[in-house]
Design a protein around this motif. Structure first.
Motif, PDB file in Angstrom:
ATOM      1  N   ARG A  40       0.826  -1.206   0.000  1.00 56.08           N
ATOM      2  CA  ARG A  40       0.000   0.000   0.000  1.00 56.08           C
ATOM      3  C   ARG A  40       0.859   1.254   0.000  1.00 56.08           C
ATOM      4  O   ARG A  40       0.534   2.240  -0.671  1.00 56.08           O
ATOM      5  CB  ARG A  40      -0.920  -0.020   1.217  1.00 56.08           C
ATOM      6  N   ALA A  41       1.949   1.224   0.750  1.00 59.01           N
ATOM      7  CA  ALA A  41       2.815   2.391   0.786  1.00 59.01           C
ATOM      8  C   ALA A  41       3.443   2.656  -0.580  1.00 59.01           C
ATOM      9  O   ALA A  41       3.520   3.810  -1.030  1.00 59.01           O
ATOM     10  CB  ALA A  41       3.904   2.204   1.844  1.00 59.01           C
ATOM     11  N   GLN A  42       3.878   1.608  -1.266  1.00 55.72           N
ATOM     12  CA  GLN A  42       4.532   1.797  -2.552  1.00 55.72           C
ATOM     13  C   GLN A  42       3.563   2.285  -3.625  1.00 55.72           C
ATOM     14  O   GLN A  42       3.979   2.953  -4.580  1.00 55.72           O
ATOM     15  CB  GLN A  42       5.179   0.478  -3.018  1.00 55.72           C
ATOM     16  N   THR A  43       2.297   1.964  -3.490  1.00 55.30           N
ATOM     17  CA  THR A  43       1.320   2.365  -4.511  1.00 55.30           C
ATOM     18  C   THR A  43       0.582   3.655  -4.169  1.00 55.30           C
ATOM     19  O   THR A  43       0.055   4.310  -5.072  1.00 55.30           O
ATOM     20  CB  THR A  43       0.294   1.250  -4.731  1.00 55.30           C
ATOM     21  N   GLN A  44       0.544   4.043  -2.887  1.00 57.07           N
ATOM     22  CA  GLN A  44      -0.277   5.186  -2.492  1.00 57.07           C
ATOM     23  C   GLN A  44       0.502   6.328  -1.855  1.00 57.07           C
ATOM     24  O   GLN A  44      -0.057   7.397  -1.653  1.00 57.07           O
ATOM     25  CB  GLN A  44      -1.364   4.730  -1.507  1.00 57.07           C
ATOM     26  N   SER A  45       1.754   6.117  -1.520  1.00 61.94           N
ATOM     27  CA  SER A  45       2.490   7.149  -0.791  1.00 61.94           C
ATOM     28  C   SER A  45       2.716   8.385  -1.655  1.00 61.94           C
ATOM     29  O   SER A  45       3.155   8.280  -2.805  1.00 61.94           O
ATOM     30  CB  SER A  45       3.835   6.610  -0.316  1.00 61.94           C
ATOM     31  N   LYS A 130      11.682   4.823  -2.870  1.00 58.56           N
ATOM     32  CA  LYS A 130      10.960   3.591  -2.560  1.00 58.56           C
ATOM     33  C   LYS A 130      11.665   2.786  -1.476  1.00 58.56           C
ATOM     34  O   LYS A 130      11.008   2.204  -0.600  1.00 58.56           O
ATOM     35  CB  LYS A 130      10.791   2.761  -3.829  1.00 58.56           C
ATOM     36  N   LEU A 133      11.143   4.482   1.838  1.00 60.63           N
ATOM     37  CA  LEU A 133       9.771   4.254   2.295  1.00 60.63           C
ATOM     38  C   LEU A 133       9.615   2.831   2.833  1.00 60.63           C
ATOM     39  O   LEU A 133       8.958   2.616   3.856  1.00 60.63           O
ATOM     40  CB  LEU A 133       8.796   4.498   1.147  1.00 60.63           C
ATOM     41  N   VAL A 137       8.400   1.940   6.549  1.00 63.13           N
ATOM     42  CA  VAL A 137       7.231   1.104   6.810  1.00 63.13           C
ATOM     43  C   VAL A 137       7.617  -0.048   7.738  1.00 63.13           C
ATOM     44  O   VAL A 137       6.884  -0.372   8.691  1.00 63.13           O
ATOM     45  CB  VAL A 137       6.640   0.565   5.495  1.00 63.13           C
ATOM     46  N   TRP A 214       1.000   6.100   3.905  1.00 64.72           N
ATOM     47  CA  TRP A 214       0.324   6.063   2.599  1.00 64.72           C
ATOM     48  C   TRP A 214      -0.861   7.022   2.564  1.00 64.72           C
ATOM     49  O   TRP A 214      -1.763   6.897   1.743  1.00 64.72           O
ATOM     50  CB  TRP A 214      -0.116   4.642   2.231  1.00 64.72           C
TER      51      TRP A 214
END
Length: 410
Positions: A40-45, A130, A133, A137, A214
């Motif tokens: 979720r962090a990689q797609t929404q951050s 990335k 992040l 996370v 995110w």
């Protein structure tokens, strides 16, 4: 006397009820594993979105850098609206021209090389964003798990303190303990109840810190503890090839390419021109050709070249510094992991079990009248300290693993 010593039990019961309500709300929340949090962090951050946009911006500048200048069209009329025979447009001369600036000295080539170097640096920066992040996370998730473990420990400690307070009040009423012992147990119970409230707040704050990564600070989650992560093998971590060193190296290549670009920018360009001139008086026309070029007397772009050289010198220094920091980060991460593993092993296999055994013996002996209340409180305090240190050791191991994963990221 019985009603006085029942008060802490009522207070503690209310506290545990509130904590239980919080646990119920978390049970209704969406379970979130570490892998799901990373995804979720990689797609929404927003951090990843910004870094990706920086790459696209650099790619756009690189496309622009490879383009040649546009030709220019011109239209000029002369010898009209004057005096005598030039008072009318019939004696005018009209010229239509096309001119093209020719970039000499490798301007377009060096400009494209510098822009492509900036693209490479931006792509590494995107990878770094990335990786950073991912590390954050992992750390935030580990901190949230640690806060959850501390909450469970606080609740168990409060429950033990409540039970001990009840036993102490019973023994006081039976005349087997002085009233001071019951007051001491009552104070310990109230302190444990307050610790539950503080631990609940810390657990909620740790979860908020995680979901904020995110961009969802109001989301409610339930953490899922997975198996212990394995450490990356030492052979995969080359300090000279970490992302930070590669970024510094790419910045140095960009700085050197900028020197070539600015040198080429100081060389004069040639503008060629061709056109047709029409003589309105006779109706005749003729071709014209020509060229123009600047005379580089004072401005040869020497100041910008000097600045680019200074920037390259600074980039070289940053590359050496990045390499030194990379070596230190890898070595420190490996040492921290070894220390955390050793501490975790001792706490988990020896210290905590021994402290638990001591509490069980002291509690049983106290109820049988063989040990004093102070001995039980000391044993319970030692157990709480040991379990707190165990939670801290797990957190330190998770942080060391996250740092090594960050160093090994490519």
């Amino acid at each position: 006397m019985h009603s006085r010593y029942a008060r802490p039990a009522a207070v503690l019961g209310a506290v545990l009820a509130l904590a239980g309500a919080g646990a119920f709300s978390r049970a209704a929340a969406e379970p979130l594993t570490l892998d799901a949090a990373l995804s979720r962090a990689q797609t929404q951050s927003p951090l990843v979105t910004a870094a990706e946009a920086s790459v696209k911006a650099a790619e756009g500048r690189a496309r622009q850098a490879g383009l040649m200048p546009n030709p220019e069209a011109g239209l000029q009329s002369e010898n009209f609206a004057g005096s005598g025979p030039y008072g009318r447009f019939g004696a005018a001369e009209t010229t239509a021209t096309i001119s093209q600036r020719l970039e000499l000295g490798g301007k377009r080539r060096t400009r494209a090389v510098a822009a492509n170097a900036e693209v490479d640096a931006a792509r590494i920066g995107f990878t770094i964003a990335k990786a950073d992040l991912t590390q954050e996370v992992r750390v935030r998730y580990a901190e949230a798990l640690a806060a959850q473990d501390r909450l469970v420990l606080a609740q168990e400690t409060a429950a033990r303190a409540e039970g001990l307070s009840k036993v102490a009040s019973t023994l006081v009423e039976a005349g087997r303990e002085p009233p001071l012992r019951a007051l001491r147990a009552e104070a310990a119970s109230r302190e444990a109840a307050a610790a539950v409230i503080a631990a609940e707040a810390e657990a909620l704050a740790a979860r908020r810190a995680l979901v904020t990564l995110w961009g969802e600070p109001g989301e409610t989650i339930e953490l899922v503890r997975g198996p212990e992560a394995a450490a990356p093998t030492q052979t995969t971590i080359d300090p000279s090839e970490t992302l930070d060193v590669r970024q510094a190296r790419a910045d140095l290549q960009t700085a050197r390419a900028v020197i070539d670009r600015e040198r080429a920018a100081g060389r004069p360009d040639l503008t060629v021109q061709a056109g047709v001139r029409r003589f309105e008086q006779t109706g005749d026309s003729a071709m014209i050709v020509g060229f123009t070029a600047p005379i580089p007397i004072s401005n040869r772009n020497q100041g910008t070249v000097a600045a680019a050289r200074a920037d390259a010198t600074a980039a070289e220094a940053r590359e050496r510094l990045a390499l030194a920091r990379s070596v230190r980060a890898v070595r420190d991460g490996e040492a921290s992991l070894r220390a955390a593993n050793a501490r975790l092993e001792v706490l988990d296999s020896k210290i905590v079990p021994q402290a638990q055994t001591a509490v069980d013996l002291a509690r049983g002996g106290f109820e049988a009248g063989k040990f004093s209340l102070l001995e039980v409180l000391d044993a319970q305090g030692a157990l709480t300290t040991a379990r707190t240190e165990l939670i801290a050791a797990r957190l330190e191991r998770a942080k060391a693993l996250a740092a090594l994963e960050r160093a090994a990221a490519q």
